[in-house]
Design an enzyme around this catalytic site. Sequence first.
Site, PDB file in Angstrom:
ATOM      1  N   SER A 254     -38.163   5.924  14.664  1.00  0.00           N
ATOM      2  CA  SER A 254     -38.789   5.770  15.975  1.00  0.00           C
ATOM      3  C   SER A 254     -40.238   6.208  15.951  1.00  0.00           C
ATOM      4  CB  SER A 254     -38.017   6.591  17.018  1.00  0.00           C
ATOM      5  OG  SER A 254     -38.735   6.688  18.224  1.00  0.00           O
ATOM      6  N   LYS A 255     -41.098   5.396  16.591  1.00  0.00           N
ATOM      7  CA  LYS A 255     -42.497   5.777  16.745  1.00  0.00           C
ATOM      8  C   LYS A 255     -42.613   7.073  17.533  1.00  0.00           C
ATOM      9  CE  LYS A 255     -43.940   1.866  18.579  1.00  0.00           C
ATOM     10  NZ  LYS A 255     -44.827   0.841  19.172  1.00  0.00           N
ATOM     11  N   ARG A 256     -41.752   7.215  18.546  1.00  0.00           N
ATOM     12  CA  ARG A 256     -41.835   8.391  19.418  1.00  0.00           C
ATOM     13  C   ARG A 256     -41.538   9.676  18.651  1.00  0.00           C
ATOM     14  NH1 ARG A 256     -38.895   4.916  23.293  1.00  0.00           N
ATOM     15  NH2 ARG A 256     -40.395   4.135  24.810  1.00  0.00           N
ATOM     16  N   ASN A 257     -40.738   9.563  17.572  1.00  0.00           N
ATOM     17  CA  ASN A 257     -40.402  10.742  16.768  1.00  0.00           C
ATOM     18  C   ASN A 257     -41.362  10.959  15.612  1.00  0.00           C
ATOM     19  OD1 ASN A 257     -38.189  11.183  18.396  1.00  0.00           O
ATOM     20  ND2 ASN A 257     -36.781  10.038  17.080  1.00  0.00           N
ATOM     21  N   GLY A 258     -42.441  10.165  15.585  1.00  0.00           N
ATOM     22  CA  GLY A 258     -43.449  10.350  14.555  1.00  0.00           C
ATOM     23  C   GLY A 258     -43.125   9.698  13.231  1.00  0.00           C
TER      24      GLY A 258
END
Length: 487
Positions: A254-258
């Site tokens: 996930s992008k949100r999790n880096g």
Amino acid sequence: MSEVRTRFAPSPTGYMHVGNLRTALYAYLTARHENGVFILRIEDTDQARLVEGAVDIIYNTLKENGMTWDEGPDVGGDYGPYVQSERMGLFKDYAVELVEKGKAYYCFCTEERLNALHEEQRAAGETVGHYDRHCRDLSKEEVERRLAAGEPYVIRQKTPTEGIVSFDDLIYGHIEVEASELEDQILIKSDGMPTYNFANVVDDHLMKISHVIRGNEYLSSTPKYNLLYEAFGWEKPIYVHCPPVMKDAHNKLSKRNGDASYQDLVKQGYLSAAIINYLLLLGWSPKGDQEIFSREEMIEKWNPAWINKSPAIFDIQKLRAINAGYINRMSDEEFTEIARPWIETVVKTPIDLNLLCMNLKPRCEILSDLPDRVMFIDHMPEEYDLAFYRNKKFKTDESTSLTALKAILPALEANEDWTREGVYNACAPLAQEMGVKGGWLLYPLGIALAGTQATPGGGTDLAVIIGKERTLERVRKAIDVLTAATA
């Protein structure tokens, strides 16, 4: 639909997530394999999440990887505009058509009522957020009165309350759900804008999309999509829901999790072609053992039915191996061209770049490894572990290495042909004269010149790469250090 038409419909919310890029690849290959049409559509209705420059990232990423589109915002086509925010005027009419058909309804519930409903659901231990269909059966007269009074409203889909809703997916097969589990989802929001789910269906129909290829997080919404197609009397597309790309057995990438985006991987030194090749295999299992595919082979062999149901775990070691395979297939000249910028971040002095890269290529997995591998050229360690001179294969240690370097030094000093062949010919005959093997003689030279065991090439090649002056200086220093250590 006789013509195969696929679309990639990203939201411009930042860098390209590898899962999104895989979806684009699968849609592109499906179209190209069938000599069909590949469409790029920008879905930017969620204005709050838009990131400046993200549309250019989408364009550039697809172009870098040869995924040219036949229709899209910049190239046009018969079914534009291809930016969703430029199509806003048409969705309301379609929603009103559904209301007239009895397949949708006006909902006047205020935010306060919905919040109170959610609190009741929470207190009762029910699923929070499920709409109770309060406005579903309002009389026509009441609806008209409230509309005339200017009350804010949304338009909701009127889903069946009993029976089975089913659809077929190319990967997951036939899927059935209880109609009672479906939400009366919002089609048109109170500001007149369509929801993503509604705009998606309308646009796919109007653009004559034959195959909808997307992540399997949309499986649960597909029954409602199908009900919309049926309500309008439209032909349904073929659904291809791809398994998620996982970081590990329990967490999505996930992008949100880096987690790394495509752009991050390129910055880390992975080749675009290798990334695409890896994404091809991330959830797709072709027949046979082939792992490296040219673009033409991808198109020829592509079959979406070979996509797996199981989640695909992103294996960075597998990506490194494929990247190394692509590097090894390059010509020395091609590798030198792409390696140069990475090498020049740490090497500022004159070197034989071509010979250096010829030695680095078989040992290189990703380009970002290169600066550390060549750091010794301009930044030779002041001290290094003399145990590096010990090598079981060549039967060397500190003492034998001192003997070897003392023999090599005068040959190097006298040599005037500082080429690969010239330096090797100056040193190699010494092994025969001394009655030793070449490795016993030349292995210590590499350690003396690099100060590390992981050298990008043999000793004589390193000498040519760094030049005569530095070679003699480092050999003399190594002799002094070894002399002191073995005294």
